[in-house]
Enzyme design. Sequence first.
Site, PDB file in Angstrom:
ATOM      1  N   SER A 302     -36.221  54.125 -45.158  1.00 12.25           N
ATOM      2  CA  SER A 302     -36.249  54.854 -46.424  1.00 12.25           C
ATOM      3  C   SER A 302     -35.015  54.534 -47.249  1.00 12.25           C
ATOM      4  O   SER A 302     -33.924  54.353 -46.715  1.00 12.25           O
ATOM      5  CB  SER A 302     -36.322  56.363 -46.178  1.00 12.25           C
ATOM      6  OG  SER A 302     -36.127  57.076 -47.382  1.00 12.25           O
ATOM      7  N   LYS A 303     -35.215  54.476 -48.573  1.00 16.03           N
ATOM      8  CA  LYS A 303     -34.084  54.251 -49.476  1.00 16.03           C
ATOM      9  C   LYS A 303     -33.078  55.398 -49.396  1.00 16.03           C
ATOM     10  O   LYS A 303     -31.925  55.251 -49.795  1.00 16.03           O
ATOM     11  CB  LYS A 303     -34.575  54.108 -50.919  1.00 16.03           C
ATOM     12  CG  LYS A 303     -35.380  52.850 -51.174  1.00 16.03           C
ATOM     13  CD  LYS A 303     -35.804  52.772 -52.631  1.00 16.03           C
ATOM     14  CE  LYS A 303     -36.633  51.519 -52.907  1.00 16.03           C
ATOM     15  NZ  LYS A 303     -37.054  51.433 -54.325  1.00 16.03           N
ATOM     16  N   ARG A 304     -33.527  56.532 -48.867  1.00 10.57           N
ATOM     17  CA  ARG A 304     -32.616  57.672 -48.758  1.00 10.57           C
ATOM     18  C   ARG A 304     -31.570  57.451 -47.666  1.00 10.57           C
ATOM     19  O   ARG A 304     -30.588  58.169 -47.588  1.00 10.57           O
ATOM     20  CB  ARG A 304     -33.417  58.949 -48.478  1.00 10.57           C
ATOM     21  CG  ARG A 304     -34.359  59.333 -49.619  1.00 10.57           C
ATOM     22  CD  ARG A 304     -35.083  60.636 -49.311  1.00 10.57           C
ATOM     23  NE  ARG A 304     -36.012  60.996 -50.367  1.00 10.57           N
ATOM     24  CZ  ARG A 304     -37.284  60.596 -50.401  1.00 10.57           C
ATOM     25  NH1 ARG A 304     -37.739  59.835 -49.431  1.00 10.57           N
ATOM     26  NH2 ARG A 304     -38.072  60.958 -51.396  1.00 10.57           N
ATOM     27  N   GLN A 305     -31.823  56.449 -46.805  1.00 10.06           N
ATOM     28  CA  GLN A 305     -30.834  56.107 -45.795  1.00 10.06           C
ATOM     29  C   GLN A 305     -29.764  55.251 -46.463  1.00 10.06           C
ATOM     30  O   GLN A 305     -29.941  54.056 -46.679  1.00 10.06           O
ATOM     31  CB  GLN A 305     -31.488  55.317 -44.649  1.00 10.06           C
ATOM     32  CG  GLN A 305     -32.535  56.104 -43.887  1.00 10.06           C
ATOM     33  CD  GLN A 305     -33.285  55.226 -42.895  1.00 10.06           C
ATOM     34  OE1 GLN A 305     -34.499  55.175 -42.905  1.00 10.06           O
ATOM     35  NE2 GLN A 305     -32.557  54.541 -42.025  1.00 10.06           N
ATOM     36  N   PHE A 309     -28.577  49.811 -47.726  1.00 12.39           N
ATOM     37  CA  PHE A 309     -28.453  49.044 -48.958  1.00 12.39           C
ATOM     38  C   PHE A 309     -27.532  47.851 -48.750  1.00 12.39           C
ATOM     39  O   PHE A 309     -26.483  47.948 -48.102  1.00 12.39           O
ATOM     40  CB  PHE A 309     -27.938  49.927 -50.093  1.00 12.39           C
ATOM     41  CG  PHE A 309     -28.965  50.914 -50.574  1.00 12.39           C
ATOM     42  CD1 PHE A 309     -29.966  50.510 -51.458  1.00 12.39           C
ATOM     43  CD2 PHE A 309     -28.972  52.227 -50.133  1.00 12.39           C
ATOM     44  CE1 PHE A 309     -30.932  51.400 -51.884  1.00 12.39           C
ATOM     45  CE2 PHE A 309     -29.937  53.129 -50.549  1.00 12.39           C
ATOM     46  CZ  PHE A 309     -30.919  52.712 -51.434  1.00 12.39           C
TER      47      PHE A 309
END
Length: 543
Positions: A302-305, A309
Amino acid sequence: MSVCLKTCRGCFLRSRVLQRGFQSVTADRERRAVLRLNSAAVARCCSTVQGEVRVRFAPSPTGFLHLGGLRTALYNYIFAKKYGGTFILRLEDTDQSRLVPGAAESIEDMLEWAGIPPDESPRRGGPLGPYLQSQRLDLYSQIARELVERDHGYYCFCSPQRLELLKREALRAGETPRYDNRCRHLRADQVQEMLAKGAPHVIRFRLEASGEPFQDLIFGWNHHEVAQVEGDPVVIKADGFPTYHLANVVDDHFMEISHVLRGSEWLISTAKHLLMYRALGWQPPAFGHLPLLTNPNGSKLSKRQGDIFIENFQKEAVLPEALLDFTTNCGSGFTTNRNGRRLEEMISEFNPSKITTHSALLDLEKLPEFNRIHLQQRIEDEQKCNALIKDLQQQIQQVYAAEIHNQEVLEEDYIRRVLHLRKGHITSLRELLRPNYSYLWVRPSFSTHQVAALTKEAPLIASLVLRLLEERGEELSVDQLSKDLKRLTEQTKATKYREVMKLLRLVLSGLQQGPSVAEMMVSLGPAEIRHRFQKLLLPPDNS
């Protein structure tokens, strides 16, 4: 070109020929058609693929590049380079409300940092641009009008309120929300009347029964009757911007994309996209859907992790080649599965037929080991090692500028010696700036009490060390010094080997543990060793 003559699952690249024909045949007939292709046909397909391959990575700049996106880009890059093709970066920025400032530039920056730069992109340009979808709006509008003119699309005037009501009713009934296709039944005069009034509208694509399956290059044969489970999808929104479904089909066609390699979350939408190709009379590319990249527990990345990035990995001094190796190692598609692959080796060992449908488990705790291996490879490469030396010189000055007593620690030969001695032991350059390695850059301090707690023969041991240095001269080696230090201990009267080593380590580093004493001595060099041991020969009140 013979590289893909043995890559089966219907021949990975050959399936492009089948799909471009888009023949309306049953699954059995298509399978028989595949089997009837003789070796000459396969050879022709594979021999011409080198000049035809055009693949694309098409992220949305609604966020920054993360590991999942990097993996998709990497497989496209490797595929293009394996078959002499072109790797394209296209930014799908049609969802203007969700664009993140700086994300578009950062995505291309990170691809360049990772060593997989696109051949064509918004920054580099190219013959089939522009490569920003927001700059191609007229083209999408033109194609959408063609769909309407061919009776494959229609104007929809349903209000947001009506659509929301449909959604609520479906959820209340325990059904999947879908548009009821109400506006596809409007008469032409009704449509013209609404348009003349300036009524807000979208354009929808008219879904039809697909009839035939398609062969995914990874997941094999698929058949999804999208018209039975979904309402007609919007292709042009009320703001004039296209949706993903139309824009990606239009762009892939006009950018002459030969193979679409994307995440498996888009597999179910492929039948819809193929219907659009058929409606427009275009030949579709071959489709291959990469399995999901998941966390060790099987949950979706998930991008929330925040730790996934690419910019974060760059800031944490992760080497780009280590990140690429790590990303491919947890997946499939290569003739071997080993650590330490360089990009050119990934390209050489890439075998599309070996990509499996299993999710790729991503364990970030293994990343430091990949970084260690690739850092060692950089140190062993003279040119890359020189770059590491310059980088480390700057970092040493930033961290220890006020404490450095001997400027020789900033010299290239000194730092090169340290790197070669520590290669295979450190996972990043930053480790050498930690307190446990400070002795390499600044002289340690220790007290007479610490010395006395180890031995009463400190002056004798210091003299023996200085004499050893005179005998060995300027060339020191770890193996020889290890033997010499054992013999040196035999010349003490009351100090055992263990205490001698503790004393030497204290004087050299001020620490109780670390690399071997012999390695510390080789790192520091004879001149600095003399300076540190002469301190033991001074009267106690001066120590």
